[in-house]
Design a protein around this motif. Sequence first.
Motif, PDB file in Angstrom:
ATOM      1  N   PRO A  10       6.873 -11.498 -16.681  1.00  0.00           N
ATOM      2  CA  PRO A  10       7.095 -11.301 -15.230  1.00  0.00           C
ATOM      3  C   PRO A  10       6.468 -10.416 -14.443  1.00  0.00           C
ATOM      4  N   SER A  11       7.843  -9.504 -15.321  1.00  0.00           N
ATOM      5  CA  SER A  11       8.154  -7.941 -14.427  1.00  0.00           C
ATOM      6  C   SER A  11       6.777  -7.195 -14.296  1.00  0.00           C
ATOM      7  N   TRP A  12       5.522  -7.511 -14.763  1.00  0.00           N
ATOM      8  CA  TRP A  12       4.714  -6.343 -14.789  1.00  0.00           C
ATOM      9  C   TRP A  12       3.430  -6.969 -14.099  1.00  0.00           C
ATOM     10  N   LEU A  13       3.710  -8.270 -14.236  1.00  0.00           N
ATOM     11  CA  LEU A  13       2.200  -8.781 -13.542  1.00  0.00           C
ATOM     12  C   LEU A  13       2.311  -8.546 -12.087  1.00  0.00           C
ATOM     13  N   ALA A  14       4.304  -8.732 -12.295  1.00  0.00           N
ATOM     14  CA  ALA A  14       4.849  -8.908 -10.247  1.00  0.00           C
ATOM     15  C   ALA A  14       3.821  -7.760  -9.900  1.00  0.00           C
ATOM     16  N   LEU A  15       4.450  -6.141 -10.950  1.00  0.00           N
ATOM     17  CA  LEU A  15       4.073  -5.177 -10.166  1.00  0.00           C
ATOM     18  C   LEU A  15       2.678  -4.247 -10.212  1.00  0.00           C
ATOM     19  N   ALA A  16       2.272  -5.400 -10.935  1.00  0.00           N
ATOM     20  CA  ALA A  16      -0.036  -5.128 -10.898  1.00  0.00           C
ATOM     21  C   ALA A  16       0.096  -5.918  -9.646  1.00  0.00           C
ATOM     22  N   ALA A  17       0.598  -6.456  -9.159  1.00  0.00           N
ATOM     23  CA  ALA A  17       0.366  -7.519  -8.192  1.00  0.00           C
ATOM     24  C   ALA A  17       0.573  -6.792  -7.110  1.00  0.00           C
ATOM     25  N   VAL A  18       1.959  -6.106  -6.907  1.00  0.00           N
ATOM     26  CA  VAL A  18       2.153  -5.309  -5.802  1.00  0.00           C
ATOM     27  C   VAL A  18       0.874  -4.420  -5.195  1.00  0.00           C
ATOM     28  N   VAL A  19       0.792  -3.529  -7.016  1.00  0.00           N
ATOM     29  CA  VAL A  19       0.061  -2.419  -6.478  1.00  0.00           C
ATOM     30  C   VAL A  19      -1.366  -3.028  -5.901  1.00  0.00           C
ATOM     31  N   LEU A  20      -2.199  -3.904  -6.644  1.00  0.00           N
ATOM     32  CA  LEU A  20      -3.619  -4.199  -6.814  1.00  0.00           C
ATOM     33  C   LEU A  20      -3.034  -4.449  -5.601  1.00  0.00           C
ATOM     34  N   GLY A  21      -2.636  -4.741  -4.452  1.00  0.00           N
ATOM     35  CA  GLY A  21      -2.912  -5.290  -3.180  1.00  0.00           C
ATOM     36  C   GLY A  21      -1.892  -4.648  -2.333  1.00  0.00           C
ATOM     37  N   PHE A  22      -1.520  -3.736  -2.691  1.00  0.00           N
ATOM     38  CA  PHE A  22      -1.847  -2.282  -2.377  1.00  0.00           C
ATOM     39  C   PHE A  22      -3.156  -1.855  -1.842  1.00  0.00           C
ATOM     40  N   ALA A  23      -3.461  -1.206  -3.186  1.00  0.00           N
ATOM     41  CA  ALA A  23      -4.904  -0.767  -3.506  1.00  0.00           C
ATOM     42  C   ALA A  23      -5.697  -1.586  -2.756  1.00  0.00           C
ATOM     43  N   TYR A  24      -5.822  -2.811  -2.087  1.00  0.00           N
ATOM     44  CA  TYR A  24      -6.946  -3.840  -1.756  1.00  0.00           C
ATOM     45  C   TYR A  24      -6.725  -3.517  -0.200  1.00  0.00           C
ATOM     46  N   LEU A  25      -5.531  -3.345   0.532  1.00  0.00           N
ATOM     47  CA  LEU A  25      -5.197  -3.081   1.869  1.00  0.00           C
ATOM     48  C   LEU A  25      -5.566  -1.821   2.216  1.00  0.00           C
ATOM     49  N   CYS A  26      -5.007  -0.548   1.423  1.00  0.00           N
ATOM     50  CA  CYS A  26      -5.781   0.938   1.267  1.00  0.00           C
ATOM     51  C   CYS A  26      -7.533   0.879   1.679  1.00  0.00           C
ATOM     52  N   PHE A  27      -7.811  -0.019   0.877  1.00  0.00           N
ATOM     53  CA  PHE A  27     -10.072   0.009   1.140  1.00  0.00           C
ATOM     54  C   PHE A  27     -10.122  -0.428   2.194  1.00  0.00           C
TER      55      PHE A  27
END
Length: 278
Positions: A10-27
């Motif tokens: 769960p900790s890694w899945l949450a981290l991946a969701a946050v990072v990918l969500g942030f990258a999506y917002l950036c682009f």
Amino acid sequence: MRRLAFLLRPSWLALAAVVLGFAYLCFTVLAPWQLGKNTTTSRANSQLERALTAEPVPVTTLLPQQDSSVPDEQWRPVTATGHYRAEAQVLVRLRVIDGVPAVEVLTPFAVDGGPTVLVNRGYVRTEDGGSRLPPIPPPPQNTVTITARLRDSQAAIPGKNPVTENGFRQVYSINTEQVSAVTGVPLTGSYLQLVDGQPGGLGLIALPRRDAGPFLSYGIQWIAFGILAPLGLGYFAFAEIRARRAERSEPSGKDGADEPAPPMTVEQKLADRYGRRR
């Protein structure tokens, strides 16, 4: 695949969701927002630069009809001959000129043989911190020729409806469609802003500075953040895999130093005890 099973925690899945969500917002949001502002600013600067060296042309060549507008000709100097319609005057409230509260005065101008165009005559400083309006000089009643700069109609501010206060009709932005609805006078889509020394002119509204701003660099930074965030996630995942691999390959002890000592026999214990007494 067992080596990658920790990525499903769960900790890694949450981290991946946050990072990918942030990258999506950036682009999709942050970078386009800043780059769009840079495009708008660059366009306005180019229009202003061209207009500073352009010769005035009759306004009817650019605004031939009542509902016409020319967004690519903003700041272009034009001339117009006609008369002001002072009965349809409107004020733009909550303006600040050189740090002092003011109102801008808008008066429709009927062009001879052409449309009626809204003219921004300039500003008048308010009194008592902006709560009281001073007397506003009326425009000339006779036919005059004015020189002004063409301006794009501004967007209406949501939730800020026109008001009547102190006997003046007032708006919050120079939106020609809204002013037309308030005054009942059909107007062109673009409006005019008087230059210095014109009939009916009030306080001169200065031209904006040509400043590109930091929007391009901000947009590039958001793109860089969108790229670096997933790369950082991949780096930490690789570091975790390498650390786990090192733990599995590391021996349980080094040269037996960490192995427990074998138990002593009875003879060894007696020899050790009596040997110490001697």
